[in-house]
Scaffold this motif. Sequence first.
Motif, PDB file in Angstrom:
ATOM      1  N   VAL A  24      -0.015  76.569 -69.471  1.00 53.60           N
ATOM      2  CA  VAL A  24       0.144  78.014 -69.238  1.00 53.60           C
ATOM      3  C   VAL A  24       0.380  78.287 -67.760  1.00 53.60           C
ATOM      4  CG1 VAL A  24      -1.064  80.231 -69.254  1.00 53.60           C
ATOM      5  CG2 VAL A  24      -1.211  78.730 -71.244  1.00 53.60           C
ATOM      6  N   GLY A  25      -0.435  77.684 -66.908  1.00 49.44           N
ATOM      7  CA  GLY A  25      -0.260  77.861 -65.463  1.00 49.44           C
ATOM      8  C   GLY A  25       1.061  77.302 -64.978  1.00 49.44           C
ATOM      9  N   ALA A  26       1.438  76.135 -65.506  1.00 53.38           N
ATOM     10  CA  ALA A  26       2.685  75.495 -65.080  1.00 53.38           C
ATOM     11  C   ALA A  26       3.888  76.371 -65.401  1.00 53.38           C
ATOM     12  CB  ALA A  26       2.812  74.131 -65.755  1.00 53.38           C
ATOM     13  N   TYR A  27       3.970  76.855 -66.635  1.00 52.20           N
ATOM     14  CA  TYR A  27       5.115  77.666 -67.039  1.00 52.20           C
ATOM     15  C   TYR A  27       5.124  79.015 -66.321  1.00 52.20           C
ATOM     16  CZ  TYR A  27       7.092  74.668 -70.650  1.00 52.20           C
ATOM     17  OH  TYR A  27       7.719  73.649 -71.312  1.00 52.20           O
ATOM     18  N   ALA A  28       3.957  79.628 -66.157  1.00 54.57           N
ATOM     19  CA  ALA A  28       3.903  80.944 -65.493  1.00 54.57           C
ATOM     20  C   ALA A  28       4.340  80.831 -64.035  1.00 54.57           C
ATOM     21  CB  ALA A  28       2.488  81.512 -65.582  1.00 54.57           C
ATOM     22  N   GLY A  29       3.774  79.851 -63.315  1.00 56.52           N
ATOM     23  CA  GLY A  29       4.111  79.692 -61.904  1.00 56.52           C
ATOM     24  C   GLY A  29       5.539  79.238 -61.691  1.00 56.52           C
ATOM     25  N   CYS A  30       6.001  78.274 -62.487  1.00 56.67           N
ATOM     26  CA  CYS A  30       7.357  77.737 -62.309  1.00 56.67           C
ATOM     27  C   CYS A  30       8.419  78.736 -62.757  1.00 56.67           C
ATOM     28  CB  CYS A  30       7.502  76.427 -63.068  1.00 56.67           C
ATOM     29  SG  CYS A  30       6.504  75.081 -62.382  1.00 56.67           S
ATOM     30  N   LEU A  31       8.121  79.536 -63.781  1.00 57.13           N
ATOM     31  CA  LEU A  31       9.066  80.574 -64.216  1.00 57.13           C
ATOM     32  C   LEU A  31       9.273  81.602 -63.100  1.00 57.13           C
ATOM     33  CD1 LEU A  31      10.656  81.195 -66.821  1.00 57.13           C
ATOM     34  CD2 LEU A  31       8.855  82.799 -67.434  1.00 57.13           C
ATOM     35  N   PHE A  32       8.201  81.878 -62.364  1.00 57.19           N
ATOM     36  CA  PHE A  32       8.305  82.803 -61.228  1.00 57.19           C
ATOM     37  C   PHE A  32       9.220  82.234 -60.149  1.00 57.19           C
ATOM     38  CE2 PHE A  32       6.737  83.697 -56.927  1.00 57.19           C
ATOM     39  CZ  PHE A  32       7.018  85.056 -56.837  1.00 57.19           C
ATOM     40  N   THR A  33       9.036  80.967 -59.789  1.00 55.31           N
ATOM     41  CA  THR A  33       9.836  80.388 -58.712  1.00 55.31           C
ATOM     42  C   THR A  33      11.296  80.198 -59.122  1.00 55.31           C
ATOM     43  OG1 THR A  33       9.149  78.148 -59.387  1.00 55.31           O
ATOM     44  CG2 THR A  33       7.885  79.204 -57.643  1.00 55.31           C
ATOM     45  N   VAL A  34      11.543  79.939 -60.410  1.00 52.01           N
ATOM     46  CA  VAL A  34      12.915  79.774 -60.884  1.00 52.01           C
ATOM     47  C   VAL A  34      13.703  81.067 -60.710  1.00 52.01           C
ATOM     48  CG1 VAL A  34      14.322  79.471 -62.971  1.00 52.01           C
ATOM     49  CG2 VAL A  34      12.467  77.880 -62.488  1.00 52.01           C
ATOM     50  N   HIS A  35      13.068  82.198 -60.969  1.00 49.10           N
ATOM     51  CA  HIS A  35      13.758  83.492 -60.907  1.00 49.10           C
ATOM     52  C   HIS A  35      13.496  84.245 -59.600  1.00 49.10           C
ATOM     53  CE1 HIS A  35      15.055  83.183 -65.070  1.00 49.10           C
ATOM     54  NE2 HIS A  35      13.834  82.827 -65.410  1.00 49.10           N
ATOM     55  N   SER A  36      12.784  83.641 -58.699  1.00 50.38           N
ATOM     56  CA  SER A  36      12.489  84.286 -57.420  1.00 50.38           C
ATOM     57  C   SER A  36      13.486  83.826 -56.361  1.00 50.38           C
ATOM     58  CB  SER A  36      11.060  83.951 -56.972  1.00 50.38           C
ATOM     59  OG  SER A  36      10.840  84.379 -55.647  1.00 50.38           O
ATOM     60  N   ASN A  37      13.841  84.729 -55.497  1.00 50.44           N
ATOM     61  CA  ASN A  37      14.735  84.394 -54.388  1.00 50.44           C
ATOM     62  C   ASN A  37      13.994  84.373 -53.058  1.00 50.44           C
ATOM     63  OD1 ASN A  37      17.110  84.234 -56.008  1.00 50.44           O
ATOM     64  ND2 ASN A  37      17.221  86.480 -56.034  1.00 50.44           N
ATOM     65  N   LEU A  38      12.689  84.279 -53.128  1.00 54.38           N
ATOM     66  CA  LEU A  38      11.876  84.281 -51.912  1.00 54.38           C
ATOM     67  C   LEU A  38      11.931  82.908 -51.245  1.00 54.38           C
ATOM     68  CD1 LEU A  38       8.725  86.132 -53.305  1.00 54.38           C
ATOM     69  CD2 LEU A  38      10.486  87.086 -51.813  1.00 54.38           C
ATOM     70  N   PRO A  39      11.625  82.841 -49.958  1.00 53.49           N
ATOM     71  CA  PRO A  39      11.539  81.536 -49.289  1.00 53.49           C
ATOM     72  C   PRO A  39      10.445  80.674 -49.915  1.00 53.49           C
ATOM     73  CG  PRO A  39      11.604  83.329 -47.687  1.00 53.49           C
ATOM     74  CD  PRO A  39      11.441  83.963 -49.025  1.00 53.49           C
ATOM     75  N   VAL A  40      10.630  79.375 -49.843  1.00 46.99           N
ATOM     76  CA  VAL A  40       9.696  78.445 -50.489  1.00 46.99           C
ATOM     77  C   VAL A  40       8.277  78.635 -49.986  1.00 46.99           C
ATOM     78  CG1 VAL A  40       9.104  75.999 -50.789  1.00 46.99           C
ATOM     79  CG2 VAL A  40      11.480  76.722 -50.900  1.00 46.99           C
ATOM     80  N   MET A  41       8.108  78.831 -48.692  1.00 46.44           N
ATOM     81  CA  MET A  41       6.769  78.965 -48.122  1.00 46.44           C
ATOM     82  C   MET A  41       6.069  80.242 -48.573  1.00 46.44           C
ATOM     83  SD  MET A  41       6.369  76.203 -46.570  1.00 46.44           S
ATOM     84  CE  MET A  41       4.815  76.550 -45.755  1.00 46.44           C
ATOM     85  N   VAL A  42       6.845  81.196 -49.092  1.00 48.43           N
ATOM     86  CA  VAL A  42       6.263  82.444 -49.595  1.00 48.43           C
ATOM     87  C   VAL A  42       6.042  82.362 -51.108  1.00 48.43           C
ATOM     88  CG1 VAL A  42       6.611  84.941 -49.875  1.00 48.43           C
ATOM     89  CG2 VAL A  42       7.307  83.797 -47.758  1.00 48.43           C
ATOM     90  N   GLU A  43       7.053  81.863 -51.819  1.00 44.95           N
ATOM     91  CA  GLU A  43       6.976  81.881 -53.276  1.00 44.95           C
ATOM     92  C   GLU A  43       5.989  80.867 -53.847  1.00 44.95           C
ATOM     93  OE1 GLU A  43      10.818  81.118 -54.899  1.00 44.95           O
ATOM     94  OE2 GLU A  43      10.756  78.954 -54.479  1.00 44.95           O
ATOM     95  N   LEU A  44       5.797  79.735 -53.180  1.00 46.23           N
ATOM     96  CA  LEU A  44       4.894  78.721 -53.718  1.00 46.23           C
ATOM     97  C   LEU A  44       3.439  79.193 -53.764  1.00 46.23           C
ATOM     98  CD1 LEU A  44       5.895  75.084 -52.695  1.00 46.23           C
ATOM     99  CD2 LEU A  44       5.535  76.035 -54.960  1.00 46.23           C
ATOM    100  N   PRO A  45       2.889  79.753 -52.673  1.00 40.49           N
ATOM    101  CA  PRO A  45       1.518  80.273 -52.776  1.00 40.49           C
ATOM    102  C   PRO A  45       1.371  81.342 -53.852  1.00 40.49           C
ATOM    103  CG  PRO A  45       2.160  80.100 -50.460  1.00 40.49           C
ATOM    104  CD  PRO A  45       3.387  79.847 -51.278  1.00 40.49           C
ATOM    105  N   ILE A  46       2.386  82.212 -53.977  1.00 43.63           N
ATOM    106  CA  ILE A  46       2.349  83.234 -55.024  1.00 43.63           C
ATOM    107  C   ILE A  46       2.381  82.576 -56.401  1.00 43.63           C
ATOM    108  CG2 ILE A  46       3.554  85.219 -56.019  1.00 43.63           C
ATOM    109  CD1 ILE A  46       4.633  85.855 -53.240  1.00 43.63           C
ATOM    110  N   ALA A  47       3.190  81.517 -56.540  1.00 41.57           N
ATOM    111  CA  ALA A  47       3.285  80.811 -57.820  1.00 41.57           C
ATOM    112  C   ALA A  47       1.942  80.182 -58.202  1.00 41.57           C
ATOM    113  CB  ALA A  47       4.363  79.723 -57.745  1.00 41.57           C
TER     114      ALA A  47
END
Length: 313
Positions: free
Chosen positions: A70-93
């Motif tokens: 559940v955590g893997a799909y929720a976090g990774c789905l966010f990063t796949v569709h996010s256009n944020l910088p990696v250093m920003v999107e990963l902590p959010i994920a």
Amino acid sequence: MKNKKNIVYAIIAVVIFIVLFALVNAGVLSRKYEGLLVPIGVNVILAVSLNLIVGFLGELSLGHAGFMSVGAYAGCLFTVHSNLPVMVELPIAFVIGGLAAAIFGLIIGIPALRLKGDYLAIVTLGFGEIIRSVFNSLDILGGSGGLKGIDKSSNYIMAYVLAVITVLVIANLINSKHGRAIKSIRDNVIAAESVGVNVVYYKILAFVLSAFFAGIAGVLYGHNLAILKPATFDFNKSIEILVMVVLGGMGSIPGSIIAAVILTVLPEAMRSLADYRMLFYAVALIVMMLFSSNPALVEFRQRLFGKKKRGGK
């Protein structure tokens, strides 16, 4: 005394990080073993978080792979569709993955934790299989082919930091009044209730916190592998995590860490012996379990990690 122990553990953590950093940057570790550093971090997080339920709370859960998925799909789905910088999107994920898993932990925990023993194990096992089947049928998540397009952005530093945070949070919880309440439920639930311990609250607290860190481990896993397949999070994955907890000693955080490292490295170390790898792996597990249950070694481990026998001074 506790402050001295915390200082010692902090020094050990820093030394281990410095050694790892030096080995990686000096090129001493081969690519194969360097690639194992993130999976080791993932398994440490999973083993320590499951130990909170199995070792400290005294309940048998077979759905840890479900919370991880559940955590893997929720976090990774966010990063796949996010256009944020990696250093920003990963902590959010990581936060999204952890919270998504925690919500499912709460949903499953409220009815399931009124059960005990084998009944709880069956319910959590059923949850894991249901989640896997749902993910397998959702096209938005890639179906059986898996969720693709995930950036391979995790590294051993990130894995190490998250593993240390997991250990610190759970260790401090166990050493607090909440941890004493959780362990009292494990020892004798009737006695705990008689002295005013809110059994349902503490069970749900342990379940939700354990699921939260399993979700974080799932996000870390997804960004290391760059693809998520529902088949990865099956019953065998939950059993693998449970073996780490049992092998390291239920209720022992250092034991869970050591077992997670050994059970991650051992299969890869034996990969060259492809025909006999699983045989050696099984024999090694049996031997390690026999040694871990040896009274002399148990007493040594208790002295090493500062555990005292009940009734001792």
